[in-house]
Enzyme design. Structure first.
Site, PDB file in Angstrom:
ATOM      1  N   GLY A  57      -4.897   1.514  -1.257  1.00  0.00           N
ATOM      2  CA  GLY A  57      -4.272   0.307  -0.694  1.00  0.00           C
ATOM      3  C   GLY A  57      -4.585  -0.923  -1.515  1.00  0.00           C
ATOM      4  N   SER A 105      -1.965  -4.941  -2.213  1.00  0.00           N
ATOM      5  CA  SER A 105      -1.936  -6.263  -1.569  1.00  0.00           C
ATOM      6  C   SER A 105      -3.227  -6.504  -0.800  1.00  0.00           C
ATOM      7  CB  SER A 105      -0.711  -6.404  -0.643  1.00  0.00           C
ATOM      8  OG  SER A 105      -0.942  -5.760   0.585  1.00  0.00           O
ATOM      9  N   TYR A 110      -3.005   1.366  16.427  1.00  0.00           N
ATOM     10  CA  TYR A 110      -3.898   0.907  15.351  1.00  0.00           C
ATOM     11  C   TYR A 110      -5.357   1.151  15.717  1.00  0.00           C
ATOM     12  CZ  TYR A 110      -6.162  -2.349  12.060  1.00  0.00           C
ATOM     13  OH  TYR A 110      -6.968  -2.913  11.090  1.00  0.00           O
TER      14      TYR A 110
HETATM   15  N1  LIG Z   1      -6.014  -8.055   7.748  1.00  0.00           N
HETATM   16  C1  LIG Z   1      -6.856  -7.928   8.769  1.00  0.00           C
HETATM   17  O1  LIG Z   1      -6.951  -8.795   9.665  1.00  0.00           O
HETATM   18  C2  LIG Z   1      -7.758  -6.717   8.841  1.00  0.00           C
HETATM   19  C3  LIG Z   1      -8.799  -6.730   9.767  1.00  0.00           C
HETATM   20  C4  LIG Z   1      -9.638  -5.623   9.861  1.00  0.00           C
HETATM   21  C5  LIG Z   1      -9.440  -4.531   9.035  1.00  0.00           C
HETATM   22  N2  LIG Z   1      -8.413  -4.526   8.142  1.00  0.00           N
HETATM   23  C6  LIG Z   1      -8.214  -3.332   7.317  1.00  0.00           C
HETATM   24  O2  LIG Z   1      -8.176  -3.705   5.959  1.00  0.00           O
HETATM   25  C7  LIG Z   1      -7.443  -2.728   5.234  1.00  0.00           C
HETATM   26  C8  LIG Z   1      -6.525  -3.438   4.248  1.00  0.00           C
HETATM   27  O3  LIG Z   1      -5.566  -4.179   4.964  1.00  0.00           O
HETATM   28  P1  LIG Z   1      -4.991  -5.602   4.488  1.00  0.00           P
HETATM   29  O4  LIG Z   1      -5.295  -6.560   5.533  1.00  0.00           O
HETATM   30  O5  LIG Z   1      -5.392  -5.868   3.096  1.00  0.00           O
HETATM   31  O6  LIG Z   1      -3.427  -5.297   4.620  1.00  0.00           O
HETATM   32  P2  LIG Z   1      -2.243  -5.190   3.578  1.00  0.00           P
HETATM   33  O7  LIG Z   1      -2.208  -6.391   2.706  1.00  0.00           O
HETATM   34  O8  LIG Z   1      -1.061  -4.840   4.391  1.00  0.00           O
HETATM   35  O9  LIG Z   1      -2.657  -3.949   2.667  1.00  0.00           O
HETATM   36  C9  LIG Z   1      -2.516  -2.623   3.098  1.00  0.00           C
HETATM   37  C10 LIG Z   1      -2.585  -1.748   1.853  1.00  0.00           C
HETATM   38  O10 LIG Z   1      -2.472  -0.382   2.265  1.00  0.00           O
HETATM   39  C11 LIG Z   1      -1.478   0.257   1.483  1.00  0.00           C
HETATM   40  N3  LIG Z   1      -0.833   1.314   2.241  1.00  0.00           N
HETATM   41  C12 LIG Z   1      -0.267   1.232   3.476  1.00  0.00           C
HETATM   42  N4  LIG Z   1       0.309   2.398   3.805  1.00  0.00           N
HETATM   43  C13 LIG Z   1       0.078   3.247   2.762  1.00  0.00           C
HETATM   44  C14 LIG Z   1       0.439   4.594   2.492  1.00  0.00           C
HETATM   45  N5  LIG Z   1       1.142   5.316   3.382  1.00  0.00           N
HETATM   46  N6  LIG Z   1       0.039   5.152   1.329  1.00  0.00           N
HETATM   47  C15 LIG Z   1      -0.661   4.426   0.422  1.00  0.00           C
HETATM   48  N7  LIG Z   1      -1.027   3.150   0.602  1.00  0.00           N
HETATM   49  C16 LIG Z   1      -0.650   2.568   1.757  1.00  0.00           C
HETATM   50  C17 LIG Z   1      -0.486  -0.867   1.150  1.00  0.00           C
HETATM   51  O11 LIG Z   1       0.225  -0.581  -0.044  1.00  0.00           O
HETATM   52  P3  LIG Z   1       1.752  -0.119  -0.139  1.00  0.00           P
HETATM   53  O12 LIG Z   1       2.500  -0.790   0.969  1.00  0.00           O
HETATM   54  O13 LIG Z   1       2.157  -0.554  -1.512  1.00  0.00           O
HETATM   55  O14 LIG Z   1       1.695   1.369  -0.015  1.00  0.00           O
HETATM   56  C18 LIG Z   1      -1.436  -2.032   0.898  1.00  0.00           C
HETATM   57  O15 LIG Z   1      -1.900  -2.004  -0.430  1.00  0.00           O
HETATM   58  C19 LIG Z   1      -6.720  -1.871   6.280  1.00  0.00           C
HETATM   59  O16 LIG Z   1      -7.359  -0.626   6.397  1.00  0.00           O
HETATM   60  C20 LIG Z   1      -6.879  -2.653   7.565  1.00  0.00           C
HETATM   61  O17 LIG Z   1      -6.903  -1.825   8.703  1.00  0.00           O
HETATM   62  C21 LIG Z   1      -7.574  -5.594   8.017  1.00  0.00           C
END
Ligand SMILES: NC(=O)c1ccc[n+]([C@@H]2O[C@H](COP(=O)([O-])OP(=O)(O)OC[C@H]3O[C@@H](n4cnc5c(N)ncnc54)[C@H](OP(=O)(O)O)[C@@H]3O)[C@@H](O)[C@H]2O)c1
Length: 273
Positions: free
Chosen positions: A31, A34, A175
Site C-alpha cells: 500500500g 498513497s 473495517y
Molecule cells: N487514514 C487513517 O485515518 C488511518 C487510521 C488508522 C489506520 N490506518 C491504516 O493505515 C493504512 C494505510 O492507509 P492510508 O490512510 O494511508 O490510506 P490510503 O491513502 O487510502 O492508502 C491505502 C493504500 O493501500 C493500497 N491498497 C488498497 N487496496 C489494495 C489492494 N487490494 N491491493 C494492494 N494494495 C491496496 C492502496 O493502493 P492502490 O489503491 O494503488 O492499490 C494505497 O496505497 C491502512 O491499513 C489503514 O487501515 C489509516
C-alpha cells in the site's frame, strides 16, 4: 501550540540509529501508492536500503520511483491487487527470489468502508473485500515469508488502528472487524515469532490525514495526524523494535469510547420502543 501538536506531538527520530539499522536491509511496504505507505517510502528512501513497494496503481508507484531516482535507497515497484491469488503468488515468488532475503515487512495496504448496517444488507461483498485486503492478504504474505524473516531476524510492522483497542463505533463494522482480525492474529502469533528472533510491532493509529478519510465529511474538520508523522513513528519502530505504538491519550479514549457508544446507540433504541 496548536491542538493537533498536543494530541499528535512530533516524534523524535534518531537518524543515526535508523541509518545503521536499515543499512542494506530489504523492506517490503504494501500500500505504498498513497497516504502512509507513500510517506514512509519517501522517508526511508534517504537511507541505503532496498525498498519493495506494492499497490494496484502502477502509475503512482512509477512516479514515486522516478522521484526517488537520486536517493540512496534502491526502489523496486510491484503492481499487485493483494486480493488476487495470482498476483499475490507473483509477489511471493519475487520475495523468495531475493538474494539477501527479506528483513522488514510493513503491512500497510488497507481499505476502509463507512456504511450503516441498513445500507449494507445487500452488500455482503463489502465484508469479503475488507477481509480480503485487511486480513487474508497480510496473513497470506506472512505465512509465506515467516521463514525468510526468521533467517534475517526480521520484523513485522502492522499498521493498525486505535479502533482495534476501543469500543467499536457504528458505520464501520466491515473495517473494524477486518482490522481487528489481523491485529488479533498478529498478537496471537507474536510470542511464537519472538522466540525465533522475529519482532512484531503493532502501530495503533488515530485519524490520519490521507485519502482514506476523505469520503467521510465529518473527518475533514477533525484533528488528524500527518502521514509524515506516522512515517517517522514507523521508522523509529524499526530500530527500537518495540511491540506497539499507541497515542498517549488512548487510555482516556478507551474510557470515553464506552460512554460515547452508549450515547450513540441509545436514541435509536428509544425510537424503536
Ligand atoms: N487514514 C487513517 O485515518 C488511518 C487510521 C488508522 C489506520 N490506518 C491504516 O493505515 C493504512 C494505510 O492507509 P492510508 O490512510 O494511508 O490510506 P490510503 O491513502 O487510502 O492508502 C491505502 C493504500 O493501500 C493500497 N491498497 C488498497 N487496496 C489494495 C489492494 N487490494 N491491493 C494492494 N494494495 C491496496 C492502496 O493502493 P492502490 O489503491 O494503488 O492499490 C494505497 O496505497 C491502512 O491499513 C489503514 O487501515 C489509516
Amino acid at each position: 501550540m496548536g491542538l493537533e501538536s498536543i494530541i499528535f506531538p512530533p516524534t523524535y527520530l534518531n537518524r543515526k540509529k535508523l541509518r545503521s539499522h536499515v543499512n542494506r536491509k530489504t523492506i517490503l511496504i504494501t500500500g505504498a501508492s498513497s497516504g502512509i505507505g507513500e510517506a514512509l517510502t519517501y522517508q526511508l528512501a534517504n537511507y541505503s536500503c532496498h525498498l519493495i513497494i506494492v499497490a494496484r496503481r502502477e502509475e503512482k508507484l512509477k512516479k514515486i520511483k522516478e522521484n526517488l531516482n537520486k536517493f540512496p535507497a534502491t526502489v523496486n515497484i510491484y503492481k499487485a491487487d493483494l486480493r488476487n491469488e495470482h498476483e499475490m503468488e507473483g509477489l511471493l515468488s519475487l520475495l523468495h527470489a531475493l538474494p539477501n532475503g527479506l528483513d522488514i515487512i510493513v503491512s500497510n495496504a488497507g481499505k476502509s468502508i463507512n456504511r450503516s448496517i441498513y445500507d449494507s444488507l445487500d452488500r455482503y461483498h463489502d465484508f469479503t473485500r475488507t477481509m480480503n485486503i485487511n486480513y487474508f492478504a497480510p496473513v497470506n504474505i506472512l505465512l509465506s515469508t515467516i521463514p525468510l524473516l526468521k533467517k534475517n531476524n526480521g520484523q513485522i510492522i502492522n499498521i493498525s488502528t486505535i479502533n482495534a483497542l476501543l469500543a467499536p463505533v457504528p458505520y464501520f463494522a466491515a473495517y473494524q472487524a477486518s482490522k481487528s482480525a489481523f491485529d488479533v492474529w498478529l498478537r496471537s502469533v507474536s510470542s511464537e515469532l519472538t522466540t525465533e528472533g522475529i519482532a512484531t510491532t503493532s502501530i495503533y493509529l488515530p485519524l490520519v490525514r490521507t485519502p482514506m478519510i476523505q469520503p467521510t465529511i465529518a473527518y475533514r474538520s477533525m484533528p488528524a495526524m500527518s502521514p509524515e508523522n506516522v512515517a517517522t513513528i514507523i521508522c523509529k519502530s524499526m530500530y527500537t523494535r518495540r511491540k506497539k505504538y499507541q497515542p498517549w491519550w488512548l487510555i482516556f479514549g478507551q474510557i470515553l469510547s464506552v460512554f460515547a457508544r452508549r450515547l450513540t446507540i441509545l436514541p435509536k433504541k428509544e425510537k424503536k420502543e
